[in-house]
Design a protein around this motif. Structure first.
Motif, PDB file in Angstrom:
ATOM      1  N   GLU A 121       0.829  -1.208   0.000  1.00 23.20           N
ATOM      2  CA  GLU A 121       0.000   0.000   0.000  1.00 23.20           C
ATOM      3  C   GLU A 121       0.860   1.253   0.000  1.00 23.20           C
ATOM      4  N   GLN A 122       1.936   1.248   0.784  1.00 22.81           N
ATOM      5  CA  GLN A 122       2.825   2.409   0.819  1.00 22.81           C
ATOM      6  C   GLN A 122       3.487   2.631  -0.527  1.00 22.81           C
ATOM      7  N   GLU A 123       3.869   1.562  -1.193  1.00 24.54           N
ATOM      8  CA  GLU A 123       4.450   1.686  -2.534  1.00 24.54           C
ATOM      9  C   GLU A 123       3.435   2.290  -3.509  1.00 24.54           C
ATOM     10  N   ASN A 124       2.177   1.875  -3.404  1.00 21.57           N
ATOM     11  CA  ASN A 124       1.134   2.453  -4.262  1.00 21.57           C
ATOM     12  C   ASN A 124       0.962   3.942  -3.995  1.00 21.57           C
ATOM     13  N   VAL A 125       1.009   4.339  -2.730  1.00 20.27           N
ATOM     14  CA  VAL A 125       0.899   5.762  -2.380  1.00 20.27           C
ATOM     15  C   VAL A 125       2.051   6.538  -3.013  1.00 20.27           C
ATOM     16  N   LYS A 126       3.253   5.999  -2.928  1.00 21.00           N
ATOM     17  CA  LYS A 126       4.417   6.666  -3.534  1.00 21.00           C
ATOM     18  C   LYS A 126       4.239   6.803  -5.041  1.00 21.00           C
ATOM     19  N   ARG A 127       3.745   5.754  -5.686  1.00 20.32           N
ATOM     20  CA  ARG A 127       3.538   5.806  -7.142  1.00 20.32           C
ATOM     21  C   ARG A 127       2.523   6.872  -7.521  1.00 20.32           C
TER      22      ARG A 127
END
Length: 92
Positions: free
Chosen positions: A59-65
């Motif tokens: 989820e954090q990676e998706n937020v960064k993207r």
């Protein structure tokens, strides 16, 4: 803390799914003594915690993207304002 909260969130979702959303109010409001809703403590072994940890990481990676995409699009909107293809950042 976040992993523990996730585990309990899933427990609540499971309860709602079993009860049905239309029955939740009846089950939680004006409940007689002894009929209160209780939850058994969820299993939080290493495997479960690792699974939830990986989900949080994804989820954090998706937020960064999404943030990177927003920054890119903001720069793309600026391009061409002064009849140039340069963004504000590329002029510095």
């Amino acid at each position: 803390g976040a992993l523990r909260a996730r585990v309990y969130d899933d427990k609540v979702r499971e309860f709602i799914s079993e009860m049905g959303i239309e029955n939740i109010g009846k089950r939680l409001v004006n409940v007689r003594k002894g009929e209160e809703v209780t939850f058994d403590p969820p299993a939080m072994n290493l495997e479960v915690l690792l699974e939830y940890g990986k989900a949080l990481e994804n989820e954090q990676e998706n937020v960064k993207r999404v943030q990177l995409a927003d920054e890119y699009l903001d720069g793309a909107v600026l391009a061409g304002n002064d009849d140039t293809s340069n963004t504000m950042m590329s002029l510095n």
